[in-house]
Design a protein around this motif. Sequence first.
Motif, short mmCIF file in Angstrom:
data_model
loop_
_atom_site.label_atom_id
_atom_site.label_comp_id
_atom_site.label_asym_id
_atom_site.label_seq_id
_atom_site.Cartn_x
_atom_site.Cartn_y
_atom_site.Cartn_z
N ILE A 100 2.91 22.00 46.33
CA ILE A 100 3.64 21.83 44.89
C ILE A 100 3.88 20.16 45.21
O ILE A 100 4.72 19.67 46.13
N VAL A 101 3.52 19.35 44.19
CA VAL A 101 3.86 17.99 43.80
C VAL A 101 5.08 18.04 43.44
O VAL A 101 5.39 18.05 42.15
N GLN A 102 6.16 17.74 44.32
CA GLN A 102 7.58 17.57 43.76
C GLN A 102 7.74 16.50 42.70
O GLN A 102 8.56 16.87 41.78
N LYS A 103 7.03 15.50 42.44
CA LYS A 103 7.54 14.50 41.55
C LYS A 103 6.97 15.08 40.00
O LYS A 103 7.54 14.55 39.24
N ARG A 104 6.01 15.87 40.01
CA ARG A 104 5.65 16.61 38.98
C ARG A 104 6.38 17.71 38.36
O ARG A 104 6.14 18.26 37.39
N CYS A 105 7.08 18.44 39.38
CA CYS A 105 7.57 19.73 39.32
C CYS A 105 8.78 19.72 38.28
O CYS A 105 9.68 18.93 38.64
N THR A 106 8.67 20.43 37.35
CA THR A 106 9.92 20.69 36.57
C THR A 106 10.99 21.74 36.92
O THR A 106 11.74 22.01 36.00
N LYS A 107 10.57 22.27 37.71
CA LYS A 107 11.19 23.57 38.29
C LYS A 107 11.58 24.55 37.36
O LYS A 107 12.70 25.09 37.10
N CYS A 108 10.23 24.85 36.62
CA CYS A 108 10.32 26.06 35.44
C CYS A 108 10.43 27.35 36.17
O CYS A 108 10.64 28.48 35.80
N GLY A 109 10.06 27.55 37.40
CA GLY A 109 9.95 28.87 38.22
C GLY A 109 8.85 29.60 37.87
O GLY A 109 8.84 30.62 38.60
#
Length: 190
Positions: free
Chosen positions: A154-163
């Motif tokens: 997972i690319v943390q910078k792009r992750c919006t943490k939607c789950g």
Amino acid sequence: MEDVQAKADEKTCPVQRALVFVEEFLAGPMCGKCFPCSMGSYEARIRIKRVADGNASDEDIDSINTISSHMLVASMCKRGKDTAKYIMEHMVSSEFADHLSGLCAKNECLPHVKYIIIPEKCTMCGDCLDACKDNAILGEKTKPYLSGYTPFEIVQKRCTKCGECMNVCKYGAVKLMSAREMAEAEKVGA
Ligand code: SF4
Ligand code: SF4
Ligand code: SF4
């Protein structure tokens, strides 16, 4: 205020509950008849948001305590007093202070958590890749008789943490980690 409380009670993290309550209270028109409520609720929102976002200090916690106790005493109507009471009830929990060291025990304050993929559990089925609308997952689905794939990540910078990735993964390979767990894991790996 029952509807405001019902919305706040949907959360389980005390910081999120206090934040939702104050935000809902401020979403309506503010009569401004008494200073500790009209100014205090705005200031309390700023400080509680800092706690939720991981940018707070002890001073913010002290200020929220002071603001809410002044609101409780000096508010002229039930709305102001109920808001102060709700904040104070939730600040009793040690979880408020825990956020200062990066821990949201309920994993509801998103700046305090990260989604990661556990390589040992990942079968490279690609379901998370299809589910991620933010293109935050790197990886290639496995094809029969081919090898040499790199693990999904997972690319943390792009992750919006939607789950969504965690919802679709049938192998329990997506994990929600607190910022504190991440820091501890990095320390061990260092
Ligand atoms: S306590 Fe009541 S009267 Fe005072 S500012 Fe708040 S909402 Fe208005
Ligand atoms: S859904 Fe789970 S097992 Fe499949 S690729 Fe993603 S993390 Fe790996
Ligand atoms: S949490 Fe959402 S944005 Fe982040 S990797 Fe998973 S599906 Fe993508």
